[in-house]
Design a protein around this motif. Structure first.
Motif: not given
Length: 187
Positions: A140-144
């Motif tokens: 998973q990746i947190e993308l802003t």
């Protein structure tokens, strides 16, 4: 073979007949930062290196590209992917960017991205003249993007205008792998 970020930056700056102060002004960083990078006394974050390279009007992939023959090959094994991660790990050794294919005469950059737990492209959001899309193939990746942040999981994807400030962060617990594309190849 070890890539010398400082020597390459200095060569590109001097080829454009820019002083460290001139490049710093164009990039929005300090001359001291340029000096420290050129002396290999610090490794810039991806965002900082992209800012500096924007002052040189040069994409990240071209900065790390070696001279290549015309692109005639169309298939590549994982071992043939070219590392374009800033040495020192983009200031984060937990990130790896591998370019698929050639940069010669290409309007598309394809990356195999690997983010270890805790990896972060930097506290500052960065942007570039492009459009990008990708799919999380593992983890998973947190993308802003802009002011919006989303947690993307395996099988999720994204597509946005890269002129919008953005940032990638792996909150863990496992590794994250993304296959992405960027056009034009300004990353």
């Amino acid at each position: 073979m070890t890539f010398d970020t400082g020597a390459r930056l200095k060569a590109e700056r001097e080829a454009r007949k820019l002083s460290q102060r001139q490049l710093a002004a164009l990039a929005g960083v300090t001359a001291a930062m340029i000096s420290m990078i050129e002396q290999n006394r610090t490794s810039p974050s991806i965002g900082t290196l992209k800012k500096i390279l924007s002052g040189l009007n040069m994409p990240l992939s071209a900065f790390f590209a070696e001279d290549e023959p015309a692109a005639t090959k169309w298939h590549f094994t994982h071992e043939e992917f070219r590392e374009i991660t800033p040495p020192g790990g983009s200031a984060d050794p937990k990130i790896s960017f591998l370019r698929v294919g050639h940069t010669t005469d290409s309007a598309l950059l394809v990356l195999y991205e690997h983010y270890k737990p805790g990896a972060d492209t930097g506290p500052d959001l960065y942007s570039h003249e492009s459009e990008e899309a990708g799919v999380v193939v593992e983890g998973q990746i947190e993308l802003t993007v802009g002011t919006e942040t989303r947690l993307l999981k395996t099988g999720d994807g994204y597509h946005f205008n890269s002129r919008q400030p953005h940032r990638f962060r792996n909150p863990g617990p496992g590794d994250c792998v993304i296959v992405s594309g960027c056009t034009p190849p300004t990353f």
